[in-house]
Scaffold this motif. Structure first.
Motif, mmCIF file in Angstrom:
data_model
loop_
_atom_site.group_PDB
_atom_site.id
_atom_site.type_symbol
_atom_site.label_atom_id
_atom_site.label_comp_id
_atom_site.label_asym_id
_atom_site.label_seq_id
_atom_site.Cartn_x
_atom_site.Cartn_y
_atom_site.Cartn_z
ATOM 1 N N LEU A 143 0.860 -1.183 0.000
ATOM 2 C CA LEU A 143 0.000 0.000 0.000
ATOM 3 C C LEU A 143 0.895 1.232 0.000
ATOM 4 C CD1 LEU A 143 -2.795 -1.028 2.539
ATOM 5 C CD2 LEU A 143 -2.680 -1.387 0.067
ATOM 6 N N ALA A 144 1.129 1.762 -1.200
ATOM 7 C CA ALA A 144 2.013 2.913 -1.353
ATOM 8 C C ALA A 144 1.253 4.189 -1.031
ATOM 9 C CB ALA A 144 2.554 2.971 -2.779
ATOM 10 N N LEU A 145 1.846 5.034 -0.214
ATOM 11 C CA LEU A 145 1.210 6.275 0.211
ATOM 12 C C LEU A 145 2.096 7.465 -0.122
ATOM 13 C CD1 LEU A 145 -1.334 7.297 1.831
ATOM 14 C CD2 LEU A 145 0.210 7.462 3.801
ATOM 15 N N SER A 146 1.475 8.509 -0.621
ATOM 16 C CA SER A 146 2.214 9.736 -0.925
ATOM 17 C C SER A 146 2.766 10.362 0.345
ATOM 18 C CB SER A 146 1.282 10.736 -1.623
ATOM 19 O OG SER A 146 1.883 12.015 -1.681
ATOM 20 N N ASN A 147 3.952 10.929 0.249
ATOM 21 C CA ASN A 147 4.536 11.642 1.378
ATOM 22 C C ASN A 147 3.714 12.858 1.767
ATOM 23 O OD1 ASN A 147 6.696 9.890 1.738
ATOM 24 N ND2 ASN A 147 8.047 11.030 0.359
ATOM 25 N N ALA A 148 2.817 13.295 0.878
ATOM 26 C CA ALA A 148 1.987 14.464 1.158
ATOM 27 C C ALA A 148 0.923 14.177 2.213
ATOM 28 C CB ALA A 148 1.318 14.947 -0.127
ATOM 29 N N ILE A 149 0.633 12.914 2.472
ATOM 30 C CA ILE A 149 -0.363 12.549 3.477
ATOM 31 C C ILE A 149 0.360 12.249 4.795
ATOM 32 C CG2 ILE A 149 -2.090 10.832 4.149
ATOM 33 C CD1 ILE A 149 -2.918 10.642 1.265
ATOM 34 N N VAL A 205 1.145 6.310 -12.431
ATOM 35 C CA VAL A 205 0.616 6.378 -11.073
ATOM 36 C C VAL A 205 1.726 6.679 -10.082
ATOM 37 C CG1 VAL A 205 -0.504 5.105 -9.223
ATOM 38 C CG2 VAL A 205 -1.296 4.819 -11.562
ATOM 39 N N VAL A 206 2.841 5.972 -10.186
ATOM 40 C CA VAL A 206 3.943 6.169 -9.252
ATOM 41 C C VAL A 206 4.486 7.595 -9.362
ATOM 42 C CG1 VAL A 206 6.267 5.412 -8.624
ATOM 43 C CG2 VAL A 206 4.531 3.719 -9.230
ATOM 44 N N GLN A 207 4.556 8.109 -10.563
ATOM 45 C CA GLN A 207 4.990 9.501 -10.749
ATOM 46 C C GLN A 207 4.052 10.462 -10.035
ATOM 47 O OE1 GLN A 207 5.034 9.688 -15.036
ATOM 48 N NE2 GLN A 207 7.138 8.932 -15.196
ATOM 49 N N GLU A 208 2.751 10.203 -10.115
ATOM 50 C CA GLU A 208 1.765 11.075 -9.464
ATOM 51 C C GLU A 208 1.818 10.925 -7.943
ATOM 52 O OE1 GLU A 208 -0.561 13.333 -11.337
ATOM 53 O OE2 GLU A 208 1.333 12.922 -12.364
ATOM 54 N N LEU A 209 2.105 9.733 -7.469
ATOM 55 C CA LEU A 209 2.278 9.532 -6.032
ATOM 56 C C LEU A 209 3.453 10.346 -5.506
ATOM 57 C CD1 LEU A 209 1.806 5.693 -5.453
ATOM 58 C CD2 LEU A 209 0.591 7.495 -4.247
ATOM 59 N N VAL A 210 4.565 10.253 -6.204
ATOM 60 C CA VAL A 210 5.764 10.994 -5.799
ATOM 61 C C VAL A 210 5.511 12.491 -5.831
ATOM 62 C CG1 VAL A 210 8.146 11.528 -6.451
ATOM 63 C CG2 VAL A 210 7.349 9.147 -6.480
ATOM 64 N N ALA A 211 4.724 12.936 -6.807
ATOM 65 C CA ALA A 211 4.416 14.363 -6.928
ATOM 66 C C ALA A 211 3.357 14.818 -5.926
ATOM 67 C CB ALA A 211 3.942 14.672 -8.341
ATOM 68 N N GLY A 212 2.707 13.886 -5.238
ATOM 69 C CA GLY A 212 1.712 14.246 -4.244
ATOM 70 C C GLY A 212 0.333 14.510 -4.808
ATOM 71 N N ARG A 213 0.100 14.118 -6.040
ATOM 72 C CA ARG A 213 -1.218 14.371 -6.662
ATOM 73 C C ARG A 213 -2.162 13.183 -6.533
ATOM 74 N NH1 ARG A 213 2.300 17.377 -10.138
ATOM 75 N NH2 ARG A 213 2.743 15.526 -11.412
ATOM 76 N N VAL A 214 -1.658 12.065 -6.012
ATOM 77 C CA VAL A 214 -2.467 10.892 -5.696
ATOM 78 C C VAL A 214 -2.072 10.437 -4.302
ATOM 79 C CG1 VAL A 214 -2.932 8.480 -6.270
ATOM 80 C CG2 VAL A 214 -2.723 10.145 -8.088
ATOM 81 N N GLY A 215 -3.065 9.977 -3.536
ATOM 82 C CA GLY A 215 -2.776 9.605 -2.162
ATOM 83 C C GLY A 215 -2.310 8.185 -1.976
ATOM 84 N N LEU A 216 -3.103 7.215 -2.435
ATOM 85 C CA LEU A 216 -2.846 5.809 -2.139
ATOM 86 C C LEU A 216 -2.854 4.993 -3.415
ATOM 87 C CD1 LEU A 216 -2.654 3.662 0.262
ATOM 88 C CD2 LEU A 216 -5.107 3.313 -0.137
ATOM 89 N N TYR A 217 -1.992 3.970 -3.455
ATOM 90 C CA TYR A 217 -1.956 3.067 -4.603
ATOM 91 C C TYR A 217 -1.573 1.675 -4.140
ATOM 92 C CZ TYR A 217 -0.534 1.118 -9.147
ATOM 93 O OH TYR A 217 -0.410 0.333 -10.281
ATOM 94 N N PRO A 218 -2.489 0.703 -4.201
ATOM 95 C CA PRO A 218 -2.117 -0.690 -3.921
ATOM 96 C C PRO A 218 -1.302 -1.214 -5.105
ATOM 97 C CG PRO A 218 -4.497 -0.331 -3.687
ATOM 98 C CD PRO A 218 -3.936 0.832 -4.441
ATOM 99 N N LYS A 231 12.988 7.098 -0.434
ATOM 100 C CA LYS A 231 12.132 7.876 0.471
ATOM 101 C C LYS A 231 11.234 8.874 -0.275
ATOM 102 C CE LYS A 231 15.386 7.469 4.327
ATOM 103 N NZ LYS A 231 14.661 6.333 4.908
ATOM 104 N N LEU A 232 10.861 8.514 -1.498
ATOM 105 C CA LEU A 232 9.969 9.371 -2.277
ATOM 106 C C LEU A 232 8.504 9.030 -2.028
ATOM 107 C CD1 LEU A 232 11.929 9.361 -5.672
ATOM 108 C CD2 LEU A 232 11.896 11.147 -3.899
ATOM 109 N N LEU A 233 8.251 7.907 -1.380
ATOM 110 C CA LEU A 233 6.904 7.526 -0.975
ATOM 111 C C LEU A 233 7.004 6.542 0.187
ATOM 112 C CD1 LEU A 233 6.637 4.428 -2.218
ATOM 113 C CD2 LEU A 233 6.022 5.625 -4.294
#
Length: 338
Positions: A143-149, A205-218, A231-233
């Motif tokens: 469960l990958a989570l953006s650092n923005a959360i 998706v991973v690019q958007e996670l790192v950028a903080g534009r998506v919160g969670l990605y299984p 440590k980008l996510l």
């Protein structure tokens, strides 16, 4: 009368002599004029395509290219990877089953090839159109989570999502995908509400996670390992039954109090009707590749498990994947037209 009998005896003797000569003659001719070989005997005599239904550089493409390179060397003909990333792998699958079933067009098949049949009313193929050859990997999800959360573990994420209903987004790579089903099931189990954002492929998706534009990605762990190590996510938990050797510091969802184990798989398939000797030849070469130290290092480093199977065993796994996914797809109303 006597002359007639003698004539009949003479004819029978000639026939008998001819019958005794024919086998010897056939053996002699076979030694100097070999019979033409069948297509299976000559396989392969030209390059082979391995069609991948997802983008280059992703968690499906990386093992596909390793297998293709080693398989080509073993067969003495190039195995060329061709990426056709669209519709959760449907375009690639349709391409393969539309070709002649001669072993020269193969599919890097995934669990999508099974679940798409339940998701799409007109997927354009059935399981009976696919000939399994061998598994090449089994993998779990992180469960990958953006650092923005602002959450560092699964429980704090659930608390945050409950405090911000509908604000947390989750990404999928296709309606009815494993990611979509898992996110819906996690919402149900935890009582949180999230918003879905669909994407065409996992790399975006991973690019958007790192950028903080998506919160969670299984995500399959292979797709997020390098970003996590940089440590980008964050990875909150895994869907494995026990902690992965490559992520010993990350708890499983079972440890977090949820009986939630999910895995995906990768394999090599062909179109149904491909001659059995060709399927056997391909399986016989793929199995030792999967067992090789180099492939094992590649797969295990990404948190996956190298695993092969007989065509029959693989076929049973494909059928079970569809049987397991169909109820969830119906429950969450994920069925749609292609």
């Amino acid at each position: 009368m006597k002359e007639g009998v003698e004539r009949d005896v003479e004819i029978m003797c000639r026939v008998a002599t001819l019958r005794s000569v024919i086998p010897a003659l056939a053996l002699t001719l076979a030694s100097v004029c070999p019979l033409p070989s069948t297509a299976a005997d000559a396989y392969p005599d030209r390059p082979i395509r391995l069609v991948v239904g997802f983008g280059a550089g992703g968690p499906t493409d990386i093992p596909a290219r390793f297998i293709a390179d080693k398989l080509g060397a073993a067969l003495g003909q190039p195995v060329v990877v061709e990426n056709k990333p669209a519709a959760g792998g449907i375009v690639a699958t349709r391409d393969v089953i539309a070709q002649q079933r001669d072993g020269y067009t193969l599919l890097l098949c995934t669990h999508f090839d099974a679940t798409n049949i339940a998701v799409y009313r007109n997927a354009g193929y059935q399981l009976s159109d696919i000939a399994p050859i061998s598994l090449i990997a089994k993998y779990y999800y992180g469960l990958a989570l953006s650092n923005a959360i602002p959450a560092e573990d699964f429980k704090s994420f659930v608390a945050y999502a409950k405090a911000h209903p509908g604000e947390v987004t989750y990404a999928t790579v296709g309606a009815g995908s494993a990611q979509e089903i898992m996110a819906r099931q996690l919402e149900k189990l935890t009582g949180v509400t999230m918003n879905r954002i669909p994407f065409r492929g996992g790399i975006q998706v991973v690019q958007e996670l790192v950028a903080g534009r998506v919160g969670l990605y299984p995500s399959p762990t292979l797709a997020i390992m390098s970003q996590y190590r940089a440590k980008l996510l964050k990875i909150l938990a895994t869907t494995s039954p026990e902690r992965l050797n490559s992520l010993p510091e990350i708890p499983t969802l079972k440890e977090e109090g949820f009986d939630f184990v999910r895995f995906g798989w990768l394999g090599v398939c062909a179109g149904a009707g491909t001659p059995a000797p060709i399927i056997k030849t391909l399986n016989g070469h793929i199995v030792p590749i999967v067992a090789s130290p180099d492939y094992r290092a590649l797969i295990e480093n990404a948190g996956s498990i190298p695993v092969s199977a007989t065509p029959g065993e693989f076929g049973a796994i494909i059928r079970k994947t569809l049987d397991d996914a169909a109820p969830a797809i119906q429950e969450f109303g994920l069925q749609q037209d292609q």
